[in-house]
Structure formats: structure tokens, C-alpha cells
Design a protein around this motif. Structure first.
Motif, PDB file in Angstrom:
ATOM      1  N   SER A   1      46.305  36.116  34.680  1.00  0.00           N
ATOM      2  CA  SER A   1      45.660  37.321  34.163  1.00  0.00           C
ATOM      3  C   SER A   1      44.996  38.107  35.284  1.00  0.00           C
ATOM      4  O   SER A   1      44.352  37.534  36.165  1.00  0.00           O
ATOM      5  CB  SER A   1      44.600  36.956  33.121  1.00  0.00           C
TER       6      SER A   1
ATOM      7  N   ALA B   1      42.579  40.026  34.843  1.00  0.00           N
ATOM      8  CA  ALA B   1      41.185  40.214  34.433  1.00  0.00           C
ATOM      9  C   ALA B   1      40.459  38.883  34.437  1.00  0.00           C
ATOM     10  O   ALA B   1      40.970  37.881  33.946  1.00  0.00           O
ATOM     11  CB  ALA B   1      41.113  40.839  33.042  1.00  0.00           C
TER      12      ALA B   1
ATOM     13  N   ALA C   1      38.195  43.381  37.397  1.00  0.00           N
ATOM     14  CA  ALA C   1      39.586  43.698  37.739  1.00  0.00           C
ATOM     15  C   ALA C   1      39.899  43.029  39.068  1.00  0.00           C
ATOM     16  O   ALA C   1      39.459  43.495  40.122  1.00  0.00           O
ATOM     17  CB  ALA C   1      39.775  45.210  37.822  1.00  0.00           C
TER      18      ALA C   1
ATOM     19  N   THR D   1      44.318  44.330  40.247  1.00  0.00           N
ATOM     20  CA  THR D   1      44.880  45.647  39.967  1.00  0.00           C
ATOM     21  C   THR D   1      43.914  46.431  39.090  1.00  0.00           C
ATOM     22  O   THR D   1      42.913  45.877  38.616  1.00  0.00           O
ATOM     23  CB  THR D   1      46.237  45.503  39.242  1.00  0.00           C
TER      24      THR D   1
ATOM     25  N   LEU E   1      42.672  47.825  35.769  1.00  0.00           N
ATOM     26  CA  LEU E   1      42.841  47.481  34.360  1.00  0.00           C
ATOM     27  C   LEU E   1      42.723  48.750  33.526  1.00  0.00           C
ATOM     28  O   LEU E   1      41.797  49.532  33.717  1.00  0.00           O
ATOM     29  CB  LEU E   1      41.777  46.479  33.914  1.00  0.00           C
ATOM     30  N   THR E   2      43.658  48.959  32.632  1.00  0.00           N
ATOM     31  CA  THR E   2      43.620  50.170  31.808  1.00  0.00           C
ATOM     32  C   THR E   2      43.555  49.818  30.334  1.00  0.00           C
ATOM     33  O   THR E   2      44.090  48.801  29.885  1.00  0.00           O
ATOM     34  CB  THR E   2      44.861  51.043  32.064  1.00  0.00           C
TER      35      THR E   2
ATOM     36  N   VAL F   1      41.221  48.687  28.406  1.00  0.00           N
ATOM     37  CA  VAL F   1      40.681  47.359  28.091  1.00  0.00           C
ATOM     38  C   VAL F   1      39.965  47.411  26.741  1.00  0.00           C
ATOM     39  O   VAL F   1      39.112  48.270  26.501  1.00  0.00           O
ATOM     40  CB  VAL F   1      39.711  46.889  29.187  1.00  0.00           C
TER      41      VAL F   1
ATOM     42  N   ASP G   1      38.768  51.715  31.352  1.00  0.00           N
ATOM     43  CA  ASP G   1      39.509  51.297  32.547  1.00  0.00           C
ATOM     44  C   ASP G   1      38.540  50.646  33.532  1.00  0.00           C
ATOM     45  O   ASP G   1      37.358  50.987  33.569  1.00  0.00           O
ATOM     46  CB  ASP G   1      40.175  52.491  33.230  1.00  0.00           C
TER      47      ASP G   1
ATOM     48  N   GLN H   1      40.178  48.399  40.508  1.00  0.00           N
ATOM     49  CA  GLN H   1      40.391  47.138  41.220  1.00  0.00           C
ATOM     50  C   GLN H   1      39.171  46.755  42.064  1.00  0.00           C
ATOM     51  O   GLN H   1      38.610  47.570  42.779  1.00  0.00           O
ATOM     52  CB  GLN H   1      41.616  47.273  42.130  1.00  0.00           C
TER      53      GLN H   1
ATOM     54  N   ILE I   1      47.151  42.634  30.309  1.00  0.00           N
ATOM     55  CA  ILE I   1      46.232  41.501  30.145  1.00  0.00           C
ATOM     56  C   ILE I   1      46.704  40.669  28.962  1.00  0.00           C
ATOM     57  O   ILE I   1      46.729  41.141  27.826  1.00  0.00           O
ATOM     58  CB  ILE I   1      44.791  41.975  29.881  1.00  0.00           C
TER      59      ILE I   1
END
Length: 571
Positions: free
Chosen positions: A24, A26, A67, A70, A72-73, A75, A157, A160, A192
């Protein structure tokens, strides 16, 4: 109001790794409600959320989403129902907020935390007034209808190498069975594979009262009208005012008695409550108000030409409050910080007039319990509630006033050490009490009721919770009071930036609420014969006024001991 939700916020609230955890992008961690995590901070946190609370208490914990590899979008954070057998804590009693940051561009005087982006406003996932989800802000209309507000709740979001923290409030109902509750926080989003954080809540077998035991005054909210450009008498402002009042009451702060409920005043000065009695009663009952302020007489020259009118005004107010059973915890906020011989004389003159009107009215003056200058004379006969700044506290003077039957409250404003006229100035001049600005530890707010209990101080005062300044200044962008004191006088934020027609709470307000709830533990344990245990535990947190703990993990542990002692004495 808050049932000590034995929310064992998993000691620091953490995430448990699932099967696909290693893959993951995250990482999720658990944090207690006493710490503040900035976007670039890192923490080990915990892998489970363990919390505890009483019935009729609200307990909080934080969930940090990192994050790692990368961006994270979108979430999404959600929490499963909290269950104990067949009993489920109602969904409305569990609320999630995204922690937004405000910029501190210049560190304040004696600040212990540096400039930068500081999390404080709490944007709810759901608009509390419409029930609509407050998702990711939309910056243009390409995705549909433009969502009002710059700051969204869920569906965020995370850049990173950074984190986003979610605040969780759990309010335990009065009728919730004592025992162990379980749940899980779930995190998902683009790329994720669901991450789960177990939550364990212990509900103690005792309940907190609906309203605050610790007396308090935190100013009115009518100044919000000018900030928002509203008519103070309009229905639109009344809605905003009531939502501010409700938010303060929810956090164990007595909302100020609103002007809309002030009684008509007759020609002779007598206040006529007949037209507003029902509304006043509803206000007190709805918000569990435990302190009512008798306002200042609305006449010029109340000690001269209009003295008789003023006497009638105060007599009628006290008589009304007495008829309702509210007089004992009422007071008249007489004057603020008298600092000249003329102002000292004004205190004596007004104090004598109010006492003549009704000896039962407690006269509050924001002043330390020792004279600023012996040549100005004493104020003992004119004051019933002394209210010194945190840094001005002098224990022997506090005890002296209490021995003569007076009450002592405390307050804070700006960053102020002991004054040169403090009886023990040379010993305390370098001491720093807790300060209430954004660039000091979050625990500074929670520790205040502990400080008061340590010295037998029975009330807490603050000058404002929503001083936002002029409309040109937005506290989301410029949190400095007078350009310098970061967050001073503003424990609420205007909700328009989050698309809400009402206030947005701060993390600092939540921390203060936790301290007010801690105070209820002191009272409950003392009522059960545990005064010595209260004294021992409080002194661990506050050996002296200036040596109180700033350890964010210490107070939750001490509160746990209080709860266990109460539980042991509860049938």
C-alpha cells in the motif's frame, strides 16, 4: 453532555497492517487528541486505536494518513459502527473532520513552536446543518456544480512524503451500556487497497453532567455580525449566532446570554421578562447553561443621575434569576482590568451600587487578588469574583480571598508573565504559564482546568472565541491577532471557507473541552470520597502554576487513573 467515552484512543491511535499492507502507498497511524501533527511531520504512532470515556462524554482521536511512495488521490476515510454486543452507538454520535492548516508567517512572542502550516480548523466530512457531504473542493465548474468553500472534508489528496490527519469525535450516549466497544477506521482511495485500523473503546460505568461544573465566561458572539456584514437583528444573523452558541455549549463552554433575549426595560429601570421568559428558559435548557451573566445597566451615569434606575435594573434581574433557580451561579461582569487609581475608585463606586441593589449579586472584575499599587487602596469590599491572568497567580493571595468568602477565576490573554507588583516577583518573573496561541502546545488548553483545580480556582474566563477582526482579514489566512498574536481570541473559524453557514471548530477548542471534561472527573471522584486521590493526581500534572506538564501523553494517562478510581467507587 459527554459520557466519558472510555475511548482508549488506542494509546496513540494506530493502524493495524492488513494482508496487503506492504504494497500500500498509504501508511496510517493513530495519534491521541493531545498532539498536533504538521503536514511534513512524521510519527511512529500506534497500530490500534484504544480510547476510553464516560457516558455523556465526547472523546477524540486522530488518524494520520501518510503518502509514502506517491501522491494519494481521493482518499476516503470512514468508521464502522461502534458496537458492544447488540448495542450500537448512533451514527450521528461519531463525527469525522479533516484537519486544515493555517499559515503562521511570524512566530509570536516566546513561541515554542515555529512558523509554518499549523493544523487547527476542523472541516467536517458532513455539513452539520444540511446533512450534505463536504467532499473535495472543486476549483472550477468542469466537474459539475461549483462547490462553495475552499476547503473540503472527505475525499482529499495527500502529496508524496506528507500527511493528512483526520480528527474523530465519539460522543457516548447517556444510556450506553458500560463495557468494551469495537470498530474499525477504513482508509481507501485511488491505488489504495483498503487499510483498516481497529478501534477499541471502553465506556466507564458513570456519566458526566449535561452542563459544565467549572464556571466559565468566554465572551459573546455578536461581533460576528459586523465581520459578516450582517444586521445584528436579522434572522440570518440569528441563525449564525445560535450555531455559534450551540458549538460552544457542545464543548462545555457556557454561551453568553444573547442580546436577542434581553428583557424590555421600563421607565424606572426595571427589567420586564414577561415577553422573553419562555425563550430564556429554552436557551438555558437547550444549551445546559450553568452560568448566566447579568448585563450592565443600559443607562448613562449609573452612579449619578440614573442611579435609581440602575438599582431597579439589577434588583429585577436578580429577582428573575432567583425565581428560576439560577441566581446562585449568576454574576455581573463589572469591569475589565482596572489599571489606574481612577479605575480602582470606579470599581469601588460601582461595587457599592451593585451591592446596595442586591447583595446576592456576585461582582466579577478581571483583576488579580492583590493590589497593583497600595496607594490606590483596596478593592475587597467591591469584588466577589477575582479573575487574575494565569501568570499573575499568587497562591497565598488566592487563598486569602477564598478564606474571606470570595471566588477566584483565572483567565489568559496574549503572552503575559507575572507583573512587577506580584508579591513574589523575583521568584516568579521568569516563569511561563501556558499560553493560548497557535504556536504553543495543544495541551496548553487542556491543562487550564487542571491548573485551576490545583489552586482551588473555580472559574475560567477568556475574552472571545470568535474575534475574526475586519472583513478584510480572514483567520484562515491571517490568524495573527493585531498581526502578531497567532490565534488569539479565535477558537472558532468562519464556516464560509468550508461551505458552511455557521462556525468551524478548532483543535484548540476540542482540547479545552477535554480539559473541562477532566474537571468533571475531579468533581465526580471527590463526590465519591476520593478528594485525596484527586489532589495527588492533579499535583502530578501541576506541581506549581509554572511547572505544569506539557507532555501530550501525560494527561490522558492521568485521566485514566481518575476514571479507574471513580469506577472503583461507583456501584
Amino acid at each position: 453532555m459527554r459520557t466519558i467515552v472510555a475511548l482508549i484512543v488506542i494509546s496513540s491511535l494506530c493502524w493495524a497492517a492488513s494482508e496487503g499492507w506492504a504494497q500500500s502507498p498509504a501508511a496510517v497511524r493513530c495519534l491521541p487528541s493531545t498532539v498536533r501533527l504538521r503536514p511534513t511531520d512524521t510519527t511512529q504512532g500506534d497500530a490500534t486505536a484504544t480510547i476510553s470515556a464516560a457516558k455523556n462524554e465526547t472523546e477524540s482521536f486522530q488518524v494520520a494518513v501518510f503518502a509514502e511512495g506517491t501522491v494519494l488521490t481521493n482518499v476516503q476515510v470512514a468508521i464502522d459502527p461502534l458496537k458492544n454486543g447488540d448495542y450500537v452507538i448512533p451514527e450521528a454520535n461519531v463525527r469525522l473532520f479533516r484537519e486544515e492548516c493555517v499559515p503562521i508567517r511570524r512566530g509570536g512572542y516566546k513561541a515554542t513552536e515555529g512558523p509554518g502550516l499549523v493544523p487547527d480548523p476542523l472541516v467536517p466530512f458532513v455539513n452539520p446543518y444540511t446533512g450534505e457531504a463536504l467532499g473535495k473542493p472543486r476549483w472550477n465548474g468542469e466537474e459539475g456544480t461549483l462547490q462553495p468553500g475552499r476547503f473540503g472534508g472527505n475525499g482529499f489528496d495527500v502529496w508524496q512524503g506528507r500527511n493528512q490527519v483526520v480528527w474523530v469525535d465519539v460522543t457516548v450516549p447517556k444510556d450506553a451500556p458500560a463495557g468494551a466497544y469495537t470498530s474499525a477506521v477504513r482508509v481507501s482511495g485511488a491505488g489504495i487497497a483498503g487499510v483498516e485500523l481497529p478501534v477499541a473503546l471502553t465506556v466507564w460505568n458513570f456519566a458526566l453532567p449535561d452542563g459544565p461544573t467549572h464556571e466559565n465566561h468566554f465572551g459573546g458572539v455578536d461581533g460576528v455580525a459586523s465581520y459578516l456584514g450582517m444586521d445584528r437583528n436579522s434572522e440570518d444573523f440569528r441563525d449564525i449566532e445560535e450555531r455559534c452558541e450551540a458549538m460552544l455549549a457542545e464543548h462545555r463552554i457556557n454561551p453568553a446570554f444573547p442580546r436577542r433575549l434581553w428583557p424590555a426595560v421600563q421607565e424606572d429601570g426595571t427589567a420586564d421578562f414577561s415577553a422573553v421568559d419562555g425563550e430564556i428558559t429554552a436557551f438555558v435548557e437547550r444549551y445546559h447553561v450553568t452560568n448566566l451573566e447579568i448585563p450592565r445597566a443600559p443607562f448613562d451615569d449609573v452612579t449619578g443621575a440614573n442611579r435609581d434606575k440602575a438599582l431597579n435594573f439589577f434588583r429585577s434581574w436578580y429577582a428573575y434569576l432567583k425565581s428560576k433557580g439560577w441566581a446562585e451561579r449568576s454574576y455581573h461582569y463589572m469591569l475589565d482590568e482596572p489599571n489606574t487609581p481612577e479605575e480602582y475608585e470606579r470599581v469601588r463606586t460601582l461595587g457599592a451600587m451593585v451591592q446596595e441593589a442586591e447583595p446576592g449579586i456576585r461582582r466579577l472584575v478581571v483583576e488579580q487578588p492583590y493590589t497593583q499599587n497600595p496607594e490606590w487602596g483596596m478593592l475587597d469590599d467591591a469584588i466577589d469574583i477575582w479573575c487574575p491572568l494565569f501568570g499573575f497567580i499568587h497562591e497565598p493571595s488566592v487563598k486569602e480571598k477564598q478564606a474571606q468568602g470570595d471566588d477566584v477565576w483565572s483567565y489568559t490573554a496574549l503572552v503575559q508573565r507575572a507583573p512587577a507588583y506580584h508579591p513574589e516577583y523575583e521568584q516568579v518573573k521568569e516563569n511561563d504559564p501556558p499560553y493560548w496561541q497557535l504556536d504553543f502546545p495543544l495541551v496548553s488548553y487542556r491543562i487550564a482546568p487542571w491548573l485551576n483545580r490545583r489552586y482551588g480556582i473555580t472559574g475560567l474566563l477568556y475574552w472571545s472565541t470568535c474575534y475574526w477582526g475586519s472583513p478584510e482579514r480572514n483567520p484562515w489566512d491571517e490568524p495573527g491577532f493585531r498581526g502578531y498574536w497567532n490565534g488569539e481570541g479565535a477558537l472558532l473559524y468562519p464556516g464560509s471557507d468550508a461551505g458552511i453557514e455557521g462556525p468551524v471548530a478548532s483543535m484548540r477548542l476540542k482540547s479545552l473541552r477535554d480539559g473541562m471534561e477532566d474537571y468533571e472527573y475531579f468533581v465526580l471522584l471527590e463526590q465519591r470520597g476520593g478528594a485525596a486521590a484527586v489532589e495527588e493526581i492533579v499535583r502530578e500534572a501541576v506541581p506549581t502554576w509554572a511547572a505544569c506538564t506539557q507532555d501530550p501523553y501525560a494527561l490522558p494517562q492521568l485521566r485514566q487513573r481518575l476514571a479507574e478510581a471513580i469506577q472503583a467507587r461507583t456501584p
